[in-house]
Design an enzyme around this catalytic site. Structure first.
Site, PDB file in Angstrom:
ATOM      1  N   CYS A  80      67.898  79.581  26.661  1.00 24.35           N
ATOM      2  CA  CYS A  80      68.961  80.282  25.943  1.00 24.35           C
ATOM      3  C   CYS A  80      70.343  79.671  26.160  1.00 24.35           C
ATOM      4  O   CYS A  80      71.316  80.100  25.537  1.00 24.35           O
ATOM      5  CB  CYS A  80      68.968  81.754  26.341  1.00 24.35           C
ATOM      6  N   HIS A 111      69.599  87.045  18.626  1.00 26.74           N
ATOM      7  CA  HIS A 111      69.594  85.929  19.573  1.00 26.74           C
ATOM      8  C   HIS A 111      68.618  84.826  19.163  1.00 26.74           C
ATOM      9  O   HIS A 111      67.499  84.768  19.661  1.00 26.74           O
ATOM     10  CB  HIS A 111      69.252  86.474  20.967  1.00 26.74           C
ATOM     11  N   CYS A 149      72.519  84.048  30.632  1.00 19.45           N
ATOM     12  CA  CYS A 149      71.302  83.811  31.409  1.00 19.45           C
ATOM     13  C   CYS A 149      70.360  82.992  30.536  1.00 19.45           C
ATOM     14  O   CYS A 149      70.569  82.858  29.332  1.00 19.45           O
ATOM     15  CB  CYS A 149      70.642  85.133  31.781  1.00 19.45           C
TER      16      CYS A 149
END
Length: 436
Positions: A99, A392, A422
């Site tokens: 990510c 996301h 994160c």
């Protein structure tokens, strides 16, 4: 040796963030159903170049990433170069850091500018959860290789006889950590239990995120940083994120059942990010080149840091480890920041990190500091809403955060902003930008 990070080239010029753009973010199998990460990447980079009135031939490097890889086009960056009118000689390569992928591509381009190898580059990332590399079972894969070597019909028949019906079923991409077998949602449940984060608090954060994102879209602030995406065969388009709960009602969140721990869990679909499709990109230049070309940068990179922790327990604590490093390298404290943008993968993960930012015990035991990172001022935190609302697309989130915080700081007359996330594998990233 100084702790300060010098994010400049040999001439002392800063790394300018000239412009940023993204597609709308869409939930899996909705507006971008059938559109690959590569197609979305080409779409957003091409539109970014057009809006910036920048000759594609001036781009010296493009670093791009995706998390869910396309076997047919593993080097997405090179394909974007070839599909957007840049010189065929343009340096292009792909990266992946879960990510934090488009943070990584941003840093790579910035470091190329810092060394003097280039003056102009593009960074970004794209992911599709709707166009997935569907695999086969290990037994079928083994058999297919053997079939390629078999010479006679009898040999081929023997190979097929080794297979059962279940071996022929397609295998979707894994959603679990390779090392632990835990999904991100299971990790979020771990964190909710470790840090005693209630279901009510998680739902409240999700409600806040959706409410602020809805208000932000209504204000028109995102129109210049989110393009209108026309979907092949070009009979429809999407011009805004489709995960945002318009008129979010807090009480409605309590109706959903836990998604990962069915009996005792608190993490639900409503307080987690959904699987999302989308792409984003930014243009970076040396400060001198940006000014020579007549651009007014939306921001400058002040510092950055990456972190990695154990994957077995509470591995989504990356912001709590990377942020103090980035602050130290910028010569700042948390209270000096104007805005804070933290990726909201899950409400539980976000709240756990916020809690540890304020914990002196965590700072002493985990960071080797004698004081906490700092209490987060909610008037500075994710003021436009966060990933819980916007969605996301794994590789696209980093450059969304960077563009969004820079443009909001511009509207406020300047300042400094923290972007942090994160990432799977126990990874974390933090980047501080400054805006004039």
């Amino acid at each position: 040796m100084s702790d300060r990070q010098q994010v400049t080239n040999a001439k002392g010029e800063r790394i300018a963030i000239v412009a940023g753009l993204r597609t709308p973010f869409a939930k899996q199998a909705t507006a971008f159903h059938g559109v690959s990460a590569l197609d979305m990447g080409k779409m957003v980079v091409n539109e970014l170049l057009v809006r910036s009135e920048l000759d594609p031939k001036l781009i010296e490097q493009l670093v791009y990433g995706q998390v869910v890889q396309m076997p047919a086009a593993p080097n997405i960056a090179r394909e974007i170069v070839l599909g957007t009118g840049m010189n065929v000689s343009t340096d292009a390569y792909s990266v992946t850091r879960a990510c934090a992928t488009s943070f990584q591509s941003t840093v790579n381009v910035a470091e190329s500018i810092m060394t003097g190898n280039i003056d102009i580059g593009i960074a970004g990332g794209a992911d599709s959860s709707s166009v997935l590399p569907i695999g086969v079972s290990k037994k079928l894969a083994h058999a297919l290789v053997d079939l390629n070597k078999a010479r006679s019909f009898g040999q081929k028949l023997q190979i097929f006889r080794r297979l059962g019906l279940k071996d022929l079923l397609p295998v979707p991409p894994a959603v679990a950590e390779y090392s632990t077998g835990l999904s991100m949602g299971q990790t979020a449940e771990q964190m909710a239990k470790t840090y005693n984060i209630s279901r009510a608090d998680q739902d409240a954060l999700a409600h806040r995120s959706h409410t602020l994102a809805s208000e932000t879209w209504a204000s028109g602030h995102l129109r210049d940083e989110v393009m209108v995406a026309h979907i092949p065969p070009y009979k429809q388009f999407i011009d805004r994120d489709n995960n945002i709960r318009e008129n979010s009602v807090l009480e409605s969140y309590a109706k959903l059942r836990p998604a990962f721990d069915k009996q005792h869990g608190t993490v639900t679909a409503a307080n987690s990010t959904p699987l999302t499709d989308g792409a984003s990109a930014i243009i970076l230049m040396s400060e001198g080149r940006a000014k020579a070309l007549g651009y007014q940068p939306i921001g400058y990179i002040k510092s950055y840091a990456f972190s990695a922790i154990n994957v077995w327990q509470d591995m989504l604590m990356g912001p709590s480890y990377a942020t103090p490093l980035a602050l130290k390298r910028a010569g700042m404290e948390l209270e000096d920041l104007t805005l804070i943008e933290m990726h909201e993968a899950f409400a539980a993960q976000t709240l756990a990190n916020m809690q540890m930012f304020a914990s002196k015990k965590f700072a002493e035991e985990k960071l080797g500091r004698n004081r906490a990172i700092g209490e987060i001022d909610m008037s500075k935190f994710n003021v436009l809403g966060g990933s819980l609302a916007y969605g996301h697309p794994f590789a696209a989130t980093g450059t969304r955060l960077i563009t969004q915080v820079c443009r909001e700081l511009k509207r406020r007359g300047g300042g400094t902003g923290l972007t942090t996330a994160c990432a799977a594998g126990g990874l974390g990233v933090a980047m501080i930008v400054e805006v004039e």
